[in-house]
Design a protein around this motif. Structure first.
Motif, PDB file in Angstrom:
ATOM      1  N   THR A 213       0.054  -9.804   6.793  1.00  0.00           N
ATOM      2  CA  THR A 213      -1.214  -9.235   7.229  1.00  0.00           C
ATOM      3  C   THR A 213      -1.168  -8.813   8.687  1.00  0.00           C
ATOM      4  N   GLU A 215      -3.787  -8.872  12.302  1.00  0.00           N
ATOM      5  CA  GLU A 215      -4.577  -9.923  12.945  1.00  0.00           C
ATOM      6  C   GLU A 215      -5.858 -10.160  12.146  1.00  0.00           C
ATOM      7  N   PRO A 216      -6.158 -11.418  11.796  1.00  0.00           N
ATOM      8  CA  PRO A 216      -7.231 -11.702  10.831  1.00  0.00           C
ATOM      9  C   PRO A 216      -8.627 -11.334  11.303  1.00  0.00           C
ATOM     10  N   ALA A 221      -7.402  -5.590   8.476  1.00  0.00           N
ATOM     11  CA  ALA A 221      -6.579  -6.654   7.910  1.00  0.00           C
ATOM     12  C   ALA A 221      -7.344  -7.406   6.827  1.00  0.00           C
ATOM     13  N   GLN A 222      -8.609  -7.682   7.088  1.00  0.00           N
ATOM     14  CA  GLN A 222      -9.436  -8.390   6.107  1.00  0.00           C
ATOM     15  C   GLN A 222      -9.555  -7.580   4.815  1.00  0.00           C
ATOM     16  N   LEU A 225      -6.288  -7.244   2.782  1.00  0.00           N
ATOM     17  CA  LEU A 225      -6.025  -8.506   2.084  1.00  0.00           C
ATOM     18  C   LEU A 225      -6.949  -8.651   0.872  1.00  0.00           C
ATOM     19  N   GLU A 246       0.471 -14.474   8.091  1.00  0.00           N
ATOM     20  CA  GLU A 246      -0.288 -13.749   9.119  1.00  0.00           C
ATOM     21  C   GLU A 246       0.657 -13.110  10.132  1.00  0.00           C
ATOM     22  N   ASP A 248       0.740  -9.629  13.298  1.00  0.00           N
ATOM     23  CA  ASP A 248      -0.100  -9.004  14.336  1.00  0.00           C
ATOM     24  C   ASP A 248       0.164  -7.501  14.432  1.00  0.00           C
ATOM     25  N   THR A 278       5.111  -3.399  10.900  1.00  0.00           N
ATOM     26  CA  THR A 278       5.482  -4.672  10.284  1.00  0.00           C
ATOM     27  C   THR A 278       6.651  -4.474   9.321  1.00  0.00           C
TER      28      THR A 278
END
Length: 364
Positions: A213, A215-216, A221-222, A225, A246, A248, A278
């Motif tokens: 992911t 950063e939450p 990102a939320q 997911l 997790e 960044d 990533t």
């Protein structure tokens, strides 16, 4: 040919020939290229009739060119338009520009759509500064902008500053929105994007699918997911929290997360990296471990950055639709203006999946 182009072409033509007698609505309809009923609606300013700004403008121009002089028409003004103003100048305010490719792409989309209609785009970087942002936008308004596009780099709900509500020009929100829906807003459809990415891996037989992911605290990102989990649930694949690591958004985080996933007793057969940077780190960790992509592990990215097509193998990823979002923002300005503030739905644009060579059916 677009309607805007049609209008521009019509304006270059010779003025319609005035009839010898009294000008009628039939004469105006013939000159404007529309029905007599449409002319009646425009000239009588009939309430509740939805006509495009271009049609209303064409009828009024034709009536004036023919010398139509009814009392009600003399007080009739051309319809309000986002492009009325100084040479059709549109302002574009963004909180971050220099370090963000997404902002540049969105601006390019808006520029293309603006230039197609003969309008100019003025851009200001505000950094979201409470003092300098209103000054920057005030500087844009002093240059006669007829509309403002207000963009944030991170997709999120914002508390719109008071000065946005006080502007007497249309305001479009790009990559952000407000809880009161006071402005038209457009954002990427991130949940659907995360779901499509994961579903693509499921369609190739993968059931042990990991995700790295961002950063939450970030909405992107939320939502990505949420899409991942939704795709698993739809396919009756149990959610395993061990397969969610997790990160960044950086290549180094992608590398570290992949090393962690490879250490699992039951390692994944596919990894959904929630952005392309990533995925770069993920590639490096997999190759360092002696694994081949996609023969041993399939990888999917997100954002479709330039580097994605140059990785080996080229990366399957999703297009972040900032170009389309910039174009959408300009297109909203061509709609008929509404009186007062309304409630506008949030428009979510699709993040299309680009299939390349980093995904293969699971072995066995």
């Amino acid at each position: 040919m677009s309607e805007t182009t049609d209008i521009a072409t019509a304006r270059r033509r010779k003025a319609p020939v005035k009839p010898k007698g009294r000008v009628t609505m039939t004469d105006i309809a013939r000159a404007a290229g529309c029905s007599q009923a449409t002319v009646s609606f425009v000239l009588n300013n009939s309430p509740g009739i939805k006509l495009s700004r271009q049609t209303r403008e064409r009828v009024i121009e034709a009536a004036r060119a023919l010398g139509y002089s009814a009392p009600a028409f003399s007080a009739l003004k051309a319809p309000a338009s986002a492009f009325d103003g100084l040479d059709g100048v549109i302002g574009f305010a963004v909180d971050q520009l220099a370090t963000s490719p997404e902002a540049v792409v969105a601006i390019e989309g808006a520029r293309q759509a603006s230039w197609n209609a003969g309008n100019v785009l003025l851009v200001a970087q505000t950094m979201g500064d409470a003092v300098m942002e209103p000054r920057a936008i005030e500087a844009l308004t002093r240059r006669g902008i007829s509309a403002l596009i207000y963009m944030t780099i991170f997709t999120r709900e914002i508390m719109a500053p008071d000065f946005l509500y006080s502007l007497d020009i249309p305001v479009i929100l790009l990559n952000c929105y407000t809880s009161d829906y006071a402005f038209p807003a457009v954002v990427p459809s991130e949940i659907a994007g995360g779901q499509n990415s994961t579903r693509h891996l499921i369609s190739h037989g993968h059931r042990r699918i990991a995700t790295i992911t961002g950063e939450p605290w970030m909405q992107a990102a939320q939502d990505r997911l949420k899409g991942y989990r939704r795709a698993l649930a739809t396919a009756d694949i149990p959610f395993d929290p061990e397969l969610v690591v997790e990160g960044d958004w950086s290549a180094s985080a992608g590398y570290a997360a992949t090393v962690k996933l490879l250490a699992l007793k039951d390692r994944p057969t596919a990894i959904f990296c929630q952005n392309d940077r990533t995925a770069i780190g993920c590639y490096e960790a997999l190759k360092e471990a002696g694994l081949h992509i996609p023969q041993d592990i399939s990888v999917v990215g997100y954002d479709d950055e330039e580097i994605a097509r140059h990785l080996f193998p080229p990366l399957t990823t999703s297009i972040l639709p900032h170009m389309a979002m910039g174009q959408w923002a300009i297109e909203q300005l061509e709609a008929p203006a509404t009186v007062g503030r309304g409630r506008y739905p949030i428009t979510k644009l699709e993040c299309p999946l680009v299939e390349r060579e980093s995904v293969r059916a699971v072995a066995g």
